[in-house]
Design a protein around this motif. Structure first.
Motif, mmCIF file in Angstrom:
data_model
loop_
_atom_site.group_PDB
_atom_site.id
_atom_site.type_symbol
_atom_site.label_atom_id
_atom_site.label_comp_id
_atom_site.label_asym_id
_atom_site.label_seq_id
_atom_site.Cartn_x
_atom_site.Cartn_y
_atom_site.Cartn_z
ATOM 1 N N ARG A 88 8.864 0.515 -6.997
ATOM 2 C CA ARG A 88 10.242 0.332 -6.321
ATOM 3 C C ARG A 88 11.061 1.414 -7.073
ATOM 4 N NH1 ARG A 88 7.669 -4.588 -6.739
ATOM 5 N NH2 ARG A 88 7.400 -5.465 -4.809
ATOM 6 N N ILE A 89 11.734 2.177 -6.128
ATOM 7 C CA ILE A 89 12.645 3.142 -6.682
ATOM 8 C C ILE A 89 14.162 2.949 -6.339
ATOM 9 C CG2 ILE A 89 13.162 5.875 -6.692
ATOM 10 C CD1 ILE A 89 10.453 5.313 -7.815
ATOM 11 N N LEU A 90 15.131 2.786 -7.373
ATOM 12 C CA LEU A 90 16.446 2.291 -6.965
ATOM 13 C C LEU A 90 17.286 3.549 -7.187
ATOM 14 C CD1 LEU A 90 16.975 -0.819 -9.463
ATOM 15 C CD2 LEU A 90 15.876 -0.484 -6.946
ATOM 16 N N ASN A 91 18.335 3.776 -6.218
ATOM 17 C CA ASN A 91 19.193 4.886 -6.545
ATOM 18 C C ASN A 91 20.525 4.551 -7.405
ATOM 19 O OD1 ASN A 91 21.992 4.494 -4.854
ATOM 20 N ND2 ASN A 91 20.224 3.339 -3.680
ATOM 21 N N HIS A 92 21.173 5.609 -7.896
ATOM 22 C CA HIS A 92 22.087 5.356 -8.758
ATOM 23 C C HIS A 92 23.415 5.041 -8.216
ATOM 24 C CE1 HIS A 92 23.006 9.146 -7.856
ATOM 25 N NE2 HIS A 92 23.970 9.224 -8.567
ATOM 26 N N VAL A 93 23.638 5.011 -7.125
ATOM 27 C CA VAL A 93 24.767 4.906 -6.304
ATOM 28 C C VAL A 93 25.351 3.302 -6.154
ATOM 29 C CG1 VAL A 93 26.328 5.442 -4.569
ATOM 30 C CG2 VAL A 93 24.846 7.220 -5.496
ATOM 31 N N THR A 94 24.225 2.825 -5.419
ATOM 32 C CA THR A 94 24.438 1.312 -5.017
ATOM 33 C C THR A 94 23.351 0.595 -5.614
ATOM 34 O OG1 THR A 94 22.771 1.491 -3.166
ATOM 35 C CG2 THR A 94 24.883 1.947 -2.767
ATOM 36 N N TRP A 95 22.290 1.181 -6.469
ATOM 37 C CA TRP A 95 21.307 0.577 -7.390
ATOM 38 C C TRP A 95 20.349 -0.450 -6.397
ATOM 39 C CZ3 TRP A 95 20.569 2.889 -11.464
ATOM 40 C CH2 TRP A 95 21.720 3.370 -12.183
ATOM 41 N N LYS A 96 20.397 -0.053 -5.200
ATOM 42 C CA LYS A 96 19.439 -0.577 -3.990
ATOM 43 C C LYS A 96 18.201 0.186 -3.828
ATOM 44 C CE LYS A 96 22.508 -3.630 -3.084
ATOM 45 N NZ LYS A 96 22.565 -5.008 -3.489
ATOM 46 N N LYS A 97 17.162 -0.572 -3.516
ATOM 47 C CA LYS A 97 15.918 -0.007 -3.352
ATOM 48 C C LYS A 97 15.893 1.019 -2.252
ATOM 49 C CE LYS A 97 12.292 -1.990 -1.184
ATOM 50 N NZ LYS A 97 11.464 -2.865 -0.836
ATOM 51 N N ILE A 98 15.451 2.184 -2.421
ATOM 52 C CA ILE A 98 15.204 3.149 -1.374
ATOM 53 C C ILE A 98 13.765 3.484 -0.898
ATOM 54 C CG2 ILE A 98 17.656 4.298 -2.169
ATOM 55 C CD1 ILE A 98 15.696 6.554 -3.606
ATOM 56 N N THR A 99 12.902 3.272 -1.679
ATOM 57 C CA THR A 99 11.584 3.485 -1.168
ATOM 58 C C THR A 99 10.657 2.596 -2.081
ATOM 59 O OG1 THR A 99 9.957 4.974 -0.572
ATOM 60 C CG2 THR A 99 10.790 5.206 -2.795
ATOM 61 N N GLU A 100 9.437 2.289 -1.489
ATOM 62 C CA GLU A 100 8.616 1.569 -2.409
ATOM 63 C C GLU A 100 7.089 2.079 -2.204
ATOM 64 O OE1 GLU A 100 8.905 -3.059 -2.054
ATOM 65 O OE2 GLU A 100 6.592 -2.608 -0.955
ATOM 66 N N PHE A 101 6.442 2.196 -3.368
ATOM 67 C CA PHE A 101 4.916 2.635 -3.166
ATOM 68 C C PHE A 101 4.083 1.866 -3.620
ATOM 69 C CE2 PHE A 101 7.774 6.378 -4.616
ATOM 70 C CZ PHE A 101 7.624 7.273 -3.552
ATOM 71 N N GLU A 102 2.926 1.676 -2.709
ATOM 72 C CA GLU A 102 1.808 0.756 -3.026
ATOM 73 C C GLU A 102 0.659 1.346 -3.450
ATOM 74 O OE1 GLU A 102 0.985 -1.199 0.658
ATOM 75 O OE2 GLU A 102 2.924 -2.319 0.773
ATOM 76 N N HIS A 103 -0.143 0.771 -3.976
ATOM 77 C CA HIS A 103 -1.489 1.415 -4.804
ATOM 78 C C HIS A 103 -2.714 0.479 -4.135
ATOM 79 C CE1 HIS A 103 1.735 2.689 -7.389
ATOM 80 N NE2 HIS A 103 0.907 3.595 -7.843
ATOM 81 N N PRO A 104 -2.981 0.933 -2.819
ATOM 82 C CA PRO A 104 -4.306 0.184 -2.223
ATOM 83 C C PRO A 104 -5.624 0.544 -3.055
ATOM 84 C CG PRO A 104 -3.459 2.047 -0.924
ATOM 85 C CD PRO A 104 -2.717 1.885 -2.258
ATOM 86 N N ALA A 105 -6.517 -0.201 -2.858
ATOM 87 C CA ALA A 105 -7.983 -0.316 -3.663
ATOM 88 C C ALA A 105 -8.586 1.031 -2.591
ATOM 89 C CB ALA A 105 -8.369 -1.385 -3.682
ATOM 90 N N THR A 106 -8.202 1.266 -1.427
ATOM 91 C CA THR A 106 -8.850 2.236 -0.556
ATOM 92 C C THR A 106 -7.728 3.119 0.152
ATOM 93 O OG1 THR A 106 -10.471 0.255 0.122
ATOM 94 C CG2 THR A 106 -10.351 2.195 1.618
ATOM 95 N N VAL A 107 -8.135 4.273 -0.176
ATOM 96 C CA VAL A 107 -7.376 5.499 0.313
ATOM 97 C C VAL A 107 -7.781 5.789 1.618
ATOM 98 C CG1 VAL A 107 -6.528 7.804 -0.009
ATOM 99 C CG2 VAL A 107 -7.023 6.286 -2.109
ATOM 100 N N ALA A 108 -7.132 5.364 2.729
ATOM 101 C CA ALA A 108 -7.288 5.706 4.039
ATOM 102 C C ALA A 108 -6.652 6.936 4.928
ATOM 103 C CB ALA A 108 -7.323 4.517 4.961
ATOM 104 N N ASN A 109 -5.236 7.375 4.151
ATOM 105 C CA ASN A 109 -4.417 8.541 4.741
ATOM 106 C C ASN A 109 -5.351 9.732 4.831
ATOM 107 O OD1 ASN A 109 -2.484 10.046 5.493
ATOM 108 N ND2 ASN A 109 -1.021 9.417 4.275
#
Length: 385
Positions: free
Chosen positions: A248-269
């Motif tokens: 999870r990535i937080l920004n330095h202005v509001t300290w809220k989550k701006i994005t989230e990255f998952e790590h699936p066991a299968t790459v389908a993209n």
């Protein structure tokens, strides 16, 4: 690629100097300093006992050797080989030793984390910091070396003390809203201190230099929480790796989550390119075989070559299910590394045998180091129109 001759080494104690000109290595109780270009021995020092830890000063002029079993630290000078320093902690013992950012003070942590002793090589003065907490990362320096934060434990409660490194005077002292503080990390600009709790409770706290609580972040409850964190070089983003295999990535202005990255066991993209290493043994003509084989032929028979093929998605990654009933399960995001230009974030998830992620200063390549292998990865940037 050329390789030098083999050198003896004890305890994996080999360190390059910060300026990249010297290489220090240990053989039992001896410290050997070599020139990087010629590998000629520049200095040879003899310590009082077997060396268990070494560290260069920031200016590459001094090197400390810690002997934890005897509670002794010896410091050697490259400019003045006849000068040396011996620090004996006596009955207090020694469990950790490190340099301050200025390279003129040494911080020794005594047994049972009773105190941290700050020794000055210039004035020979001694300062004491009481009640340091025994945690993964309990001491953190700002990038400019002006301030030091120390995690403390008093009366079953966590505290943070901020010291001025120039005179080791206490600047701020405040308690933290943690149950069992696990680590602290300064932002690169030295304005914000990140504090995270034990893995049993997901909690990340952001404090200012004067001890004000700026924000608290909790992604979920009742499950294993934070495993690793990393600041971006610009201090604009804070990456939090968790046991749920997400970043999870937080920004330095509001300290809220701006994005989230998952790590699936299968790459389908379909936009993801997956490279797979394929090993093969070189073919040898049967007419060339002889008994006993020549040295060159024997070497070629047992050597392997590897190349990287592009795999067709979806691709299933090798995944080992962690043992849930054991402490410190090998799951979650255990390593994070931002590229120097803030454009990329490298992560390590699960039980992959990677011990180090290092970006090149250009941000176009990175080095992966495992227990038995070393790999260089190059990134191809797409031009933004």
């Amino acid at each position: 690629m050329n390789f030098s001759e083999l050198f003896k080494l004890s305890g994996l104690l080999g360190r390059f100097s910060p300026d990249g000109k010297c290489l220090a290595s240990c053989v039992q109780y001896r410290l050997v300093v070599r020139d990087v270009n010629t590998l000629q021995i520049l200095q040879l020092y003899t310590c009082l006992d077997q060396i268990q830890y070494i560290e260069w000063s920031s200016d590459s002029l001094f090197i400390l050797c810690a002997m934890y079993k005897r509670g002794i630290v010896q410091v050697w000078s490259l400019e003045q080989p006849d000068w040396h320093c011996k620090i004996d902690e006596g009955s207090a013992g020694l469990v950790a030793s490190c340099w301050s950012p200025d390279g003129r003070h040494i911080l020794n942590t005594t047994e049972f984390h009773l105190r941290i002793t700050v020794w000055s090589l210039c004035t020979k003065s001694v300062s004491y910091i009481k009640y340091p907490k025994a945690c993964q990362q309990g001491i953190a320096f700002t990038k400019d070396g002006r301030y030091m934060a120390v995690a403390e434990r008093r009366d079953c409660k966590d505290f943070i003390s901020i010291f001025v490194c120039s005179d080791w005077q206490l600047l701020r002292h405040f308690d933290t809203e943690t149950q069992d503080l696990f680590g602290i990390e300064w932002a690169p600009n030295g304005c914000v201190l990140a504090v995270w709790d034990t893995c049993l409770e997901y909690k990340v706290l952001l404090y200012s230099l004067d001890g004000r609580l700026l924000s608290t972040y909790r992604a979920y409850e009742w499950s294993l929480g934070v495993k690793s964190i990393a600041w971006s070089p610009s201090s604009q983003f804070l990456a939090i790796g968790s046991y749920d295999e997400k970043v999870r990535i937080l920004n330095h202005v509001t300290w809220k989550k701006i994005t989230e990255f998952e790590h699936p066991a299968t790459v389908a993209n379909t936009k993801t390119i997956v490279y797979k290493e394929v090993e093969k043994s070189p073919s040898v003509e049967t007419e060339r075989l002889s008994f006993p084989p020549t040295r060159a032929l024997a070497s070629s028979l047992f050597s392997t070559e590897s190349k990287y093929d592009i795999s067709q998605v979806p691709v299933s990654l090798q995944y080992i299910k962690p043992v849930a009933d054991r402490a410190n399960p090998k799951m979650g995001i255990g390593m994070l590394a931002f590229s120097p230009d803030n454009c990329f974030l490298a992560t390590k998830n699960g039980d992959f045998q990677i011990v180090s992620l290092s970006w090149h200063s250009s941000g176009d390549s990175m080095a992966l180091l495992s227990k038995d292998n070393f790999c260089l990865c190059y990134l191809e940037r797409e031009e933004v129109k």
